[in-house]
Design a protein around this motif. Structure first.
Motif, mmCIF file in Angstrom:
data_model
loop_
_atom_site.group_PDB
_atom_site.id
_atom_site.type_symbol
_atom_site.label_atom_id
_atom_site.label_comp_id
_atom_site.label_asym_id
_atom_site.label_seq_id
_atom_site.Cartn_x
_atom_site.Cartn_y
_atom_site.Cartn_z
ATOM 1 N N ASP A 62 -43.301 10.996 -12.562
ATOM 2 C CA ASP A 62 -42.731 9.812 -12.172
ATOM 3 C C ASP A 62 -42.067 9.898 -10.565
ATOM 4 N N HIS A 64 -41.098 7.623 -8.864
ATOM 5 C CA HIS A 64 -40.384 6.383 -8.206
ATOM 6 C C HIS A 64 -39.266 6.211 -9.092
ATOM 7 N N TYR A 244 -48.808 4.224 0.709
ATOM 8 C CA TYR A 244 -48.741 4.120 -0.820
ATOM 9 C C TYR A 244 -47.928 3.001 -1.197
ATOM 10 N N VAL A 246 -45.856 1.198 -3.331
ATOM 11 C CA VAL A 246 -44.996 0.868 -4.528
ATOM 12 C C VAL A 246 -45.256 -0.213 -5.332
ATOM 13 N N HIS A 247 -45.050 -0.264 -6.770
ATOM 14 C CA HIS A 247 -44.824 -1.332 -7.427
ATOM 15 C C HIS A 247 -45.616 -2.709 -7.238
ATOM 16 N N TYR A 268 -53.006 3.557 -1.334
ATOM 17 C CA TYR A 268 -53.053 3.851 -2.757
ATOM 18 C C TYR A 268 -51.889 3.149 -3.092
ATOM 19 N N GLU A 270 -49.655 1.940 -6.491
ATOM 20 C CA GLU A 270 -48.740 2.309 -7.702
ATOM 21 C C GLU A 270 -48.341 1.073 -8.266
ATOM 22 N N THR A 271 -48.251 1.069 -9.825
ATOM 23 C CA THR A 271 -47.809 -0.192 -10.290
ATOM 24 C C THR A 271 -46.491 0.198 -11.213
ATOM 25 N N ARG A 272 -45.865 -0.541 -11.590
ATOM 26 C CA ARG A 272 -44.675 -0.582 -12.324
ATOM 27 C C ARG A 272 -45.071 -1.187 -13.950
ATOM 28 N N ALA A 317 -51.575 5.028 -9.580
ATOM 29 C CA ALA A 317 -50.184 6.044 -10.192
ATOM 30 C C ALA A 317 -49.405 4.890 -10.971
ATOM 31 N N GLY A 319 -45.414 4.403 -11.683
ATOM 32 C CA GLY A 319 -44.059 4.686 -11.160
ATOM 33 C C GLY A 319 -43.067 3.788 -11.696
ATOM 34 N N PRO A 377 -50.599 11.646 -8.936
ATOM 35 C CA PRO A 377 -49.507 11.699 -8.292
ATOM 36 C C PRO A 377 -49.191 13.288 -7.575
#
Ligand SMILES: [Zn+2]
Length: 466
Positions: A62, A64, A244, A246-247, A268, A270-272, A317, A319, A377
């Motif tokens: 993880d 994040h 990358y 994030v969320h 890249y 990432e989702t939450r 990914a 996070g 990740p």
């Protein structure tokens, strides 16, 4: 390990289905000196764990989480309630064995100094292995000069907040920071919301007398996210450096990222987990403020788009963005949409909920689940193959996930100090029976056994392309 007749290794994980991003097979896993020493055969260990009927997966990464603040809050001021100790316990209970913490500088602090501060805290308390992402708030020439040193020291990531006023005010230097980062093998993490558009939306609501926390979703509109993702893609293209996101929360933002990928750019996503399990309707509940995070919860069409993105590989990914508060501080009515306390606890629930709602429903293959939670990740953050897979020579970071284990989420009995979960009442199937970190049994019979301070900081290689 000393030689004892008939004993081949320290620990054997016996009788499970071992799965990686590449496939799965029933076999035993032998562990020696914290590493995987043999797959298959019939090893005999000093100790054995029964993985019968369960899946043996790479421990989750993880990348994040928020387990540190730059400085203690003023007396009486609330703050994120987990530190590296309680955060590690939540990770272990949820099958996560490596975490990436956002390290914010205090005012005027250098990146190195803020990393030293968090390294000291983590060394004392962390129960799982960790990396730190330095957050760049003020891109001074001195801060930019630190980046090549940080990369050489094994800190191969950098975090930027496009939503912060400082980003807009110093955009030239921020773009230069992304360039330098990429040149030195660092991955730049970007919080993609356009700050001016977010501030505009919040001010409009306030002036209309609609600034209450119940209007959180309207205060962070999709166009602000889409515009920022478009710009992050352009920054990637201009600098040649990987970014990358994030969320990422919305279908439009995902499309913007896909457009960059389709041109071959190293973008890249990432989702939450929150965005996969809840919609903006939750924010309208009487205690809807407990779900507040940025970007906000979105619409059912966005949820569907994100699940499709997880399945087709355009989301890389997951996070947790674990950033827990006490419930009373989340619900505090003195706050409005411009001051709301953002973030929820999710370290303990991220993997089980993705497994339950994704793999068990057929929406995600087990291989994709592993890519999203471990292998991708690990590659992106320069930790593969030490982390993120099950292979001879890799760290013995494993989660023995029992697909039959059912639990109703109840934050009041979980490891985070938040005392509540955004998923309280959700029925989830598939929880860790054991979590193993570098060969040590860190979770057994629902008990977290890891000693605070046993976690190690991980020096990292360059980011690898996916
Ligand atoms: Zn965050």
């Amino acid at each position: 390990m000393g030689t004892v007749p008939g004993i081949d290794c320290d620990l054997v994980v016996r009788g499970g289905t071992v799965a990686t991003a590449g496939g799965s097979a029933e076999c035993d896993v032998a562990i020696t000196d914290g590493r995987i020493s043999q797959l298959g055969g019939s090893p005999r260990g000093r100790r054995e764990l029964d993985a019968g009927g369960a899946l043996v997966l790479p421990g989750g990464l993880d990348m994040h989480v928020h387990l540190s603040s730059p400085e203690p809050p003023e007396p009486g001021e609330p703050a994120w309630v987990d530190d590296f100790g309680s955060g590690s316990a939540a990770a272990i209970a949820g099958g996560v064995t490596t975490i990436g913490n956002m390290t914010f500088p205090a005012d005027g602090d250098t990146l190195h100094h803020s990393l030293d501060r968090d390294l000291t805290a983590a060394r004392a308390l962390a129960g799982v292995d960790y990396v730190l992402h330095p957050v760049l708030i003020d891109p001074t020439p001195e801060a930019l000069a630190e980046l090549p040193q940080l990369a050489a020291e094994g800190h191969t990531s950098l975090k930027l907040f496009m939503v912060a006023g400082e980003f807009e005010a110093q955009a030239d230097a921020m773009i230069e920071a992304v360039r330098i980062a990429g040149q030195h093998g660092m991955l730049t993490l970007m919080h993609c919301e356009d700050g001016a558009l977010v501030r505009f939306a919040g001010e409009q609501l306030r002036q209309a007398g609609r600034g209450g926390l119940g209007n959180w979703a309207a205060s962070r509109p999709v166009p602000a996210e889409r515009a920022a993702v478009d710009r992050a893609v352009a920054i990637c293209e201009a600098t040649g450096s990987p970014v990358y996101i994030v969320h990422l929360s919305s279908e439009q933002a995902l499309r913007a990222a896909r457009r960059g990928r389709s041109r071959g750019l190293p973008v890249y996503v990432e989702t939450r987990p929150l965005y996969l399990h809840l919609t903006s309707q939750a924010l309208a509940e009487p205690q809807g403020a407990k779900y507040i995070g940025a970007p906000p919860l979105r619409e059912p069409s966005d949820v569907a788009a994100l699940w499709a993105g997880l399945a087709d590989g355009s989301v890389h990914a997951l996070g947790s963005d674990h950033a827990p508060w006490m419930l009373r501080d989340k619900l505090d009515e003195s706050q409005d949409v411009t001051t709301a306390r953002q973030g929820v606890a999710d370290l303990e629930t991220m993997l089980p909920m993705l497994f339950s709602a994704g793999v068990l429903t057929g929406r995600l293959s087990l291989a994709r689940f592993i890519s999203l939670t471990a292998t991708n990740p690990a590659r992106l953050f320069g930790l593969y193959p030490r982390k993120g897979t099950i292979a001879v020579g890799s760290d013995a970071d494993l989660v023995v996930l029992d697909p039959q284990l059912r639990r109703t989420v109840d934050g009041s009995v979980m490891q985070s100090r938040a005392g509540y979960s955004a998923y309280d009442g959700h029925e989830v199937r598939g929880w860790p029976r054991f979590t193993v970190s570098r060969g040590e049994v860190a979770l057994e019979d629902g008990q977290v056994l890891a000693r605070p301070g046993r976690g190690q900081w991980l020096p990292r290689e360059r980011t690898a392309a996916l």
